[in-house]
Design a protein around this motif. Structure first.
Motif, PDB file in Angstrom:
ATOM      1  N   SER A   1      34.921   6.241  -2.237  1.00  0.00           N
ATOM      2  CA  SER A   1      34.337   5.226  -3.125  1.00  0.00           C
ATOM      3  C   SER A   1      33.684   5.841  -4.354  1.00  0.00           C
ATOM      4  N   ARG A   2      32.986   6.951  -4.184  1.00  0.00           N
ATOM      5  CA  ARG A   2      32.307   7.560  -5.342  1.00  0.00           C
ATOM      6  C   ARG A   2      33.321   8.148  -6.319  1.00  0.00           C
TER       7      ARG A   2
ATOM      8  N   LEU B   1      34.839   5.252  -8.304  1.00  0.00           N
ATOM      9  CA  LEU B   1      33.890   4.765  -9.303  1.00  0.00           C
ATOM     10  C   LEU B   1      33.798   5.727 -10.487  1.00  0.00           C
TER      11      LEU B   1
ATOM     12  N   GLU C   1      37.002   5.332 -12.545  1.00  0.00           N
ATOM     13  CA  GLU C   1      36.969   4.064 -13.266  1.00  0.00           C
ATOM     14  C   GLU C   1      36.011   4.135 -14.450  1.00  0.00           C
ATOM     15  N   SER C   2      34.847   4.740 -14.236  1.00  0.00           N
ATOM     16  CA  SER C   2      33.865   4.870 -15.311  1.00  0.00           C
ATOM     17  C   SER C   2      34.414   5.709 -16.461  1.00  0.00           C
TER      18      SER C   2
END
Length: 386
Positions: free
Chosen positions: A231-232, A235, A238-239
């Motif tokens: 998940s990290r 993220l 995506e960022s």
């Protein structure tokens, strides 16, 4: 994908339980030698427990981005001898884990994703690398650089964690620049599943090989099914993509921006042309790489005035920073444009951008772009990439 911190914490807790068990239950009644062995065993288990809890804390979300120095790995890929000594239980445990996994797993060490792009695990020896001598992008903080002389960039990152934004940009800049020079690129972490996948997807996006990070992930999983972003990592990717789309990151694929030829002779001379060089006011972002430099150095080049051998008239201002770390001979970087001249390392350019690389002897590491400021025309504004 399980996170490193709780895994190491669990192992440390098991070691702590074994320490108490041996200390309380093993009461040798024989000669003093048996008691000495018991004492040494308790000491070794207690020390392993302490190292395990330390690594668990360092690799946690709270500290992971600031604690990679604990492993003592420098940008040349070498782990400090003190780290081998003080963190021995972790290093030995990791090597044992990797060795067992290699023996029982049918997964190859690496896979070719696209021509010139590889993803894989940490190579035990130089002979395990692909035969076309790829440049190596190392995403580990816990494993040393294999004894090879390939061009190399190190991004120290804890297992299951994510790179900082400057690390991600530096890794992408290195990989795209190497592909622009015609070199293939091998991106690796410990197993070739998480950290390396994140970096390679970003590289493929920047190189225009995929149109979205989801497409990049699907491509990697099609050739290496165990690739998985936690998940990290999702993220973080995506960022980075959102910042890139929002104009905060304006790195232009070098394959489209510049064609680079280089020589190595202490002070190198570069010759490069940019697409449409000398036509219009467009400035080109370039990445210069310096190989085999004798010491850590940072060079800045500003295209701001004077004359150049280039025949164009771009009118743009480009600030280029190249960072070089390692030992060996010398390298040079030069840049010039129709409206400016760069005095850096006696490099001479023709057209919009020139970049040179120098090579020497000795163990090497590769310097890559640290930051780029791009200004159109003579205006004061600019966009900084790091």
């Amino acid at each position: 994908m399980a996170h490193l911190s709780p895994i190491v914490f669990t192992c440390a807790t098991v070691a702590a339980a074994m320490t108490l068990l041996v200390a309380r239950k093993w009461q040798p009644s024989g000669p003093g030698a048996a008691r000495d062995v018991r004492g040494l065993l308790v000491l070794a288990l207690a020390y392993s427990t302490g190292v395990g809890y330390l690594v668990s804390a360092a690799a946690s979300d709270l500290l992971a981005r600031k604690s990679t120095a604990l492993m003592g790995k420098n940008l040349g890929g070498t782990i400090h001898p003190l780290s081998w000594l003080l963190m021995a239980p972790y290093h030995l445990g990791l090597r044992l884990k990797l060795g067992v996994q290699r023996l029982i797993s049918a997964e190859p060490l690496y896979n070719r994703v696209l021509p010139g792009w590889y993803i894989g695990g940490w190579p035990w020896s130089a002979g395990e690398l692909p035969s076309d001598s790829p440049s190596v992008l190392d995403c580990t903080c816990e494993l040393p650089r294999t004894a090879h002389r390939h061009r190399y960039c190190c991004l120290p990152i804890w297992d299951t964690q994510v790179p900082t934004t400057p690390q991600l940009e530096r890794g992408v800049a290195f990989a795209v620049a190497e592909r622009a020079l015609g070199k293939s690129v091998y991106v690796h972490c410990a197993h070739g599943h998480g950290r390396s996948a994140l970096l390679l997807i970003a590289c493929l996006l920047e190189a225009g090989q995929v149109s979205s990070w989801e497409e990049g992930l699907a491509l990697l999983q099609s050739v290496r099914p165990k690739v998985k972003l936690n998940s990290r990592q999702r993220l973080a990717l995506e960022s980075w993509v959102q910042r890139r789309r929002g104009g905060l990151l304006q790195m232009q694929p070098l394959g489209h921006a510049a064609h680079v030829h280089s020589h190595a002779a202490g002070h190198g001379h570069g010759h490069g042309t940019a697409a449409g060089a000398g036509a219009g006011d467009a400035a080109v972002v370039a990445v210069a790489t310096a190989v085999e430099r004798p010491a850590s150095a940072v060079h800045r080049s500003a295209l701001s005035g004077g004359s150049s051998s280039g025949g164009g008239n771009s009118g743009g201002v480009l600030h280029l920073v190249a960072e070089a770390v390692g030992a060996g001979g010398g390298g040079a970087v030069g840049g010039g444009g129709g409206g400016g001249h760069s005095p850096l390392a006696n490099g001479h350019g023709h057209g919009a951008v020139a970049a040179g690389t120098g090579m020497g002897s000795g163990a090497s590491s590769l310097g890559v772009m640290a930051d780029v400021t791009l200004t159109g025309g003579d205006g004061p504004g600019g966009k900084k990439l790091s």
